[in-house]
Design an enzyme around this catalytic site. Structure first.
Site, PDB file in Angstrom:
ATOM      1  N   ARG A 127       1.044  -0.782  -0.194  1.00 43.80           N
ATOM      2  CA  ARG A 127      -0.550  -0.170  -0.120  1.00 43.80           C
ATOM      3  C   ARG A 127       0.977   1.150   0.143  1.00 43.80           C
ATOM      4  NH1 ARG A 127      -2.970  -3.209   3.547  1.00 43.80           N
ATOM      5  NH2 ARG A 127      -2.818  -1.746   5.596  1.00 43.80           N
ATOM      6  N   TYR A 173      -0.047   4.469  -2.422  1.00 42.29           N
ATOM      7  CA  TYR A 173       0.731   5.336  -1.757  1.00 42.29           C
ATOM      8  C   TYR A 173       1.265   6.731  -2.359  1.00 42.29           C
ATOM      9  CZ  TYR A 173      -2.543   3.841   1.811  1.00 42.29           C
ATOM     10  OH  TYR A 173      -3.527   2.925   2.464  1.00 42.29           O
ATOM     11  N   TYR A 188     -12.489  11.412  -0.470  1.00 45.61           N
ATOM     12  CA  TYR A 188     -13.708  11.688   0.108  1.00 45.61           C
ATOM     13  C   TYR A 188     -12.948  11.596   2.086  1.00 45.61           C
ATOM     14  CZ  TYR A 188     -12.916   7.080   2.388  1.00 45.61           C
ATOM     15  OH  TYR A 188     -12.038   5.569   3.453  1.00 45.61           O
ATOM     16  N   HIS A 212     -12.977  13.836   5.083  1.00 43.37           N
ATOM     17  CA  HIS A 212     -12.328  14.718   5.124  1.00 43.37           C
ATOM     18  C   HIS A 212     -10.421  14.751   4.021  1.00 43.37           C
ATOM     19  CE1 HIS A 212      -8.755  17.911   6.692  1.00 43.37           C
ATOM     20  NE2 HIS A 212      -9.515  18.706   7.481  1.00 43.37           N
ATOM     21  N   GLN A 241     -10.574   1.707  10.465  1.00 39.14           N
ATOM     22  CA  GLN A 241      -9.773   0.841   9.161  1.00 39.14           C
ATOM     23  C   GLN A 241      -9.659  -0.999  10.452  1.00 39.14           C
ATOM     24  OE1 GLN A 241      -7.722   2.722   5.972  1.00 39.14           O
ATOM     25  NE2 GLN A 241      -6.799   1.730   7.811  1.00 39.14           N
ATOM     26  N   ALA A 269     -21.216   5.241   7.912  1.00 41.61           N
ATOM     27  CA  ALA A 269     -22.715   6.717   8.019  1.00 41.61           C
ATOM     28  C   ALA A 269     -23.104   6.149   5.274  1.00 41.61           C
ATOM     29  CB  ALA A 269     -21.691   7.645   7.454  1.00 41.61           C
TER      30      ALA A 269
END
Ligand SMILES: C[S@@+](CC[C@H](N)C(=O)[O-])C[C@H]1O[C@@H](n2cnc3c(N)ncnc32)[C@H](O)[C@@H]1O
Length: 276
Positions: A73, A77, A99, A101, A173, A214
């Site tokens: 990962r 990034y 997505y 903040h 996470q 959410a």
């Protein structure tokens, strides 16, 4: 006066819900930037970005790099941040959209801003509505009531941390709990059990915890499932799950400090001290 180079970077957040959670300022940068670069998993938000941006570069596919031997990962990034930087170096006004903040559990924006500034470009971040903002609203929890701890699940597991069970604890996470290869996007019941065992050092196993997801569009329903801590390994979680652990015990007064404060002589008020 130091002159900044022509390229410019603005990192913005799209909020959690497709409609209504983008700030007017973020939207105006999305509409007017030369190029928008996005790592936005929600299909509808991605389509919306594509429609209103002058040019849109989607970097989500970079996650497939994790399938390559020797890559993880962190390489993904880095590559995303490098793509942003390439466009800034080309002299463009670049809007990087994330997505939630753009700076909360989102290292790419921090990396890109740091690198852009180091190379003499103007770079800034605009705040957005994060998963944490939504959970405060949906669960009706005021973090100020008990204080709040907030950390990434695997970080909590693999480092020695001092947890305060009289304060709210948010774990991000949890679907990656204990996934140390940084290549896979899932965890196992055995790893979640390790998480539960570590949490059990500070919390009773029958402590209620909340799995929060959410809703990201009007057709979805927000998940707010309260379960017992011990049942976590057998309860399904997805990438969007955040684990909310309410305080297990009431706040305990620090009588020594209170006595020390009460014993202090009456002092002038702060503003009197400042103008004296
Ligand atoms: C890489 S972080 C991104 C956070 C994002 N930048 C923000 O501001 O909320 C991913 C984690 O955010 C949380 N998250 C993402 N989407 C969510 C949702 N719809 N509901 C609740 N938590 C969510 C989960 O803990 C997920 O594993």
């Amino acid at each position: 006066m130091t002159e900044t180079k022509q390229g410019k970077l603005i990192c913005v957040g799209t909020g959690m819900r497709m409609a209504g959670q983008v700030t007017p300022l973020a939207q105006s940068y999305i509409e007017t930037a030369d190029v928008v670069i996005g790592a936005v998993p929600n299909l509808f938000t991605r389509k919306w970005l594509q429609e209103i941006a002058k040019e849109f570069i989607c970097v989500l596919g970079y996650y497939e790099d994790c399938d390559v031997e020797g890559k993880d990962r962190r390489d993904t990034y880095r590559r995303m941040a490098d793509t942003i930087l390439e466009q800034v170096r080309a002299g463009k006004t670049v809007c990087a959209a994330f997505y939630g903040h753009p700076g909360i559990f989102a290292c790419i924006s921090h990396m890109a801003i740091k690198d852009a500034r180091a190379e003499g470009f103007s770079a800034e971040m605009l705040p957005g509505i994060s998963a944490e903002d939504c959970l405060v609203a949906d669960l009706g929890i005021d973090p100020g009531r008990t204080g709040m701890q907030s950390m990434e699940t695997t970080q909590f597991m693999i480092y020695e941390r001092k947890i305060d069970p009289t304060a709210l604890f948010i774990l991000w996470q949890p679907f990656l709990a204990g996934e140390l290869s940084l290549k896979r996007f899932e965890t196992t019941a055995a790893r979640i059990q390790v998480l539960v065992d570590k949490l059990a050092r500070d919390y009773p196993l029958d402590h209620p915890v909340i799995l929060y997801e959410a809703a990201t569009n009007p057709l979805e329903k927000t998940r707010m499932d309260t379960i017992l801590l011990r049942d976590l390994p057998t309860t399904p979680m997805v990438g969007a799950t955040t684990l909310v652990i309410p305080a297990a015990y009431p706040l305990k007064r620090d009588e020594a400090i209170i006595a020390q404060l009460n014993a202090l002589p009456e002092a002038p008020r702060l503003e009197e001290t400042a103008t004296a």
